[in-house]
Scaffold this motif. Structure first.
Motif, PDB file in Angstrom:
ATOM      1  N   TRP A   1     -11.012  -2.843  -7.367  1.00  0.00           N
ATOM      2  CA  TRP A   1     -10.350  -1.636  -7.881  1.00  0.00           C
ATOM      3  C   TRP A   1     -11.114  -0.973  -9.034  1.00  0.00           C
TER       4      TRP A   1
ATOM      5  N   GLY B   1       0.822  -1.212   0.000  1.00  0.00           N
ATOM      6  CA  GLY B   1       0.000   0.000   0.000  1.00  0.00           C
ATOM      7  C   GLY B   1       0.853   1.257   0.000  1.00  0.00           C
TER       8      GLY B   1
ATOM      9  N   SER C   1       2.202   1.780  -3.414  1.00  0.00           N
ATOM     10  CA  SER C   1       1.197   2.317  -4.333  1.00  0.00           C
ATOM     11  C   SER C   1       1.064   3.824  -4.173  1.00  0.00           C
ATOM     12  N   ARG C   2       1.148   4.302  -2.943  1.00  0.00           N
ATOM     13  CA  ARG C   2       1.062   5.741  -2.691  1.00  0.00           C
ATOM     14  C   ARG C   2       2.307   6.468  -3.201  1.00  0.00           C
TER      15      ARG C   2
ATOM     16  N   LYS D   1      -6.250  -0.593  -7.343  1.00  0.00           N
ATOM     17  CA  LYS D   1      -5.867  -1.575  -8.361  1.00  0.00           C
ATOM     18  C   LYS D   1      -4.510  -2.191  -8.034  1.00  0.00           C
ATOM     19  N   PHE D   2      -3.554  -1.366  -7.652  1.00  0.00           N
ATOM     20  CA  PHE D   2      -2.206  -1.843  -7.345  1.00  0.00           C
ATOM     21  C   PHE D   2      -2.260  -2.862  -6.205  1.00  0.00           C
ATOM     22  N   THR D   3      -2.941  -2.505  -5.117  1.00  0.00           N
ATOM     23  CA  THR D   3      -3.011  -3.407  -3.964  1.00  0.00           C
ATOM     24  C   THR D   3      -3.893  -4.609  -4.260  1.00  0.00           C
TER      25      THR D   3
ATOM     26  N   PHE E   1      -6.006   3.998  -8.555  1.00  0.00           N
ATOM     27  CA  PHE E   1      -4.681   3.427  -8.774  1.00  0.00           C
ATOM     28  C   PHE E   1      -4.234   2.619  -7.549  1.00  0.00           C
ATOM     29  N   ALA E   2      -4.401   3.199  -6.345  1.00  0.00           N
ATOM     30  CA  ALA E   2      -4.007   2.487  -5.121  1.00  0.00           C
ATOM     31  C   ALA E   2      -4.816   1.209  -4.947  1.00  0.00           C
TER      32      ALA E   2
ATOM     33  N   LYS F   1      -6.094   8.744  -8.332  1.00  0.00           N
ATOM     34  CA  LYS F   1      -5.160   8.201  -7.354  1.00  0.00           C
ATOM     35  C   LYS F   1      -5.757   7.082  -6.512  1.00  0.00           C
TER      36      LYS F   1
ATOM     37  N   GLU G   1       1.747   6.971  -6.969  1.00  0.00           N
ATOM     38  CA  GLU G   1       0.503   7.560  -7.474  1.00  0.00           C
ATOM     39  C   GLU G   1       0.711   8.880  -8.215  1.00  0.00           C
TER      40      GLU G   1
END
Length: 327
Positions: A310, A252, A255-256, A273-275, A270-271, A267, A259
């Motif tokens: 996400w 997490g 991801s930040r 989806k990434f996590t 995105f966070a 943003k 971003e």
């Protein structure tokens, strides 16, 4: 297993009050250093997360309940539950820990008091959430379930987590499987195919559910079924970590850190989806979710037939446009 449909409004709200009384006790045990611990949710620390729980009420749930009671439940296109919430979390970072706890207690108590005043008819009035057309009862359950999982996020971050309390989790798991899961079904992506999936979920509040996809409809029922095409075995903890994007805290935070690559309004997506992708890949790779049977169809179900965590913003917009209650 508990049949969530057999629980009355009074019983749900009593469960809610019991849970929040317990949660307030747990929050008061955290030290100032523990409030800064990184959680498994979207790169936020514990203080951010409680601010998120508060802003979910003030920015989103209060408004959606009000709109439902006014019989105009569907927001206008462009309404973004998650970006609105994140902006409020950012604003609340200036608050002290004591102010953060006090505001959360105040807002959740006020919301429960408001829901207590509703009649049985109002409790079932049409409402809207990102999963589509729901009712006020479902708005309560969405938030209740979310905060039960957030307690896990908070305590897990500080090595205080033991397990879910079945008193709260058992009815919510049944609701999650039988109502929330089908609400994310995307029939237009199945090409008319059918599937029969058996879920064997172990651990606290686990059980057996089977999912039938047929004639562009998805129904999940309690129990077991003979000759399923796909069998999915996991624990309650691993199911939640995967479905709701709870990878290790550093994912997490990463991801930040990345971003900056997307526009401000993207943003949160995105966070998520990434996590979410990392959580799903890790669960499969390390055997936390075991899938047997028709792997080709299981892959199609996982990748195409349902909305992902996400994709909440896109899901919201699509459901606003196709809502039965849009005026």
């Amino acid at each position: 297993m508990i049949d969530h449909t057999k629980i009355s409004k009074a019983e749900w709200l009593s469960l809610g009050r019991s849970f929040y009384s317990h949660l307030f006790t747990e929050l008061n045990k955290l030290s100032e250093a523990e409030w800064r611990s990184s959680t498994r949710y979207l790169g936020w620390d514990c203080k951010d997360l409680v601010n998120h729980m508060t802003s979910a009420i003030t920015i989103n749930f209060n408004l959606l309940v009000k709109m439902a009671l006014e019989e105009k439940p569907v927001p206008e296109p462009g309404f973004n539950l998650f970006l609105r919430n994140a902006e409020e979390v950012d604003r609340r970072r200036r608050k002290t820990t004591e102010e953060t706890i006090f505001e959360f207690k105040t807002e959740i108590t006020r919301l429960l008091d408001r829901l207590e005043e509703l009649s049985e008819e109002q409790w079932k009035m049409p409402a809207f959430f990102f999963i589509g057309d729901v009712d006020i009862c479902t708005l309560f359950l969405v938030q209740f379930a979310d905060n039960v999982v957030h307690e896990r996020d908070l305590l897990f971050a500080n090595n205080r987590w033991n397990s879910f309390d079945p008193k709260f989790t058992a009815p919510l798991m049944d609701w999650f499987m039988r109502m929330f899961r089908p609400a994310s079904f995307r029939p237009e992506r199945t090409n008319g195919e059918s599937a029969l999936v058996q879920y064997s979920i172990t651990g606290t509040a686990g059980g057996n559910w089977f999912q039938s996809i047929k004639d562009n409809a998805c129904v999940v029922s309690q129990g077991t079924v003979q000759n399923p095409e796909i069998t999915i075995t996991t624990t309650v903890e691993d199911l939640i970590s995967t479905a709701l994007a709870r990878p290790a805290p550093f994912i997490g935070k990463l991801s930040r850190a990345l971003e900056w690559m997307v526009k401000k309004e993207k943003k949160e997506d995105f966070a998520a989806k990434f996590t979410g992708i990392i959580a799903a890949m890790s669960a499969i790779m390390f055997g936390k979710i075991k899938i047997e049977g028709n792997k080709h169809k299981a892959n199609a179900i996982a990748k195409k037939w349902f909305w992902h965590f996400w994709e909440r913003t896109e899901q919201t917009q699509e459901n606003i446009l196709k809502s039965r209650y849009r005026k």
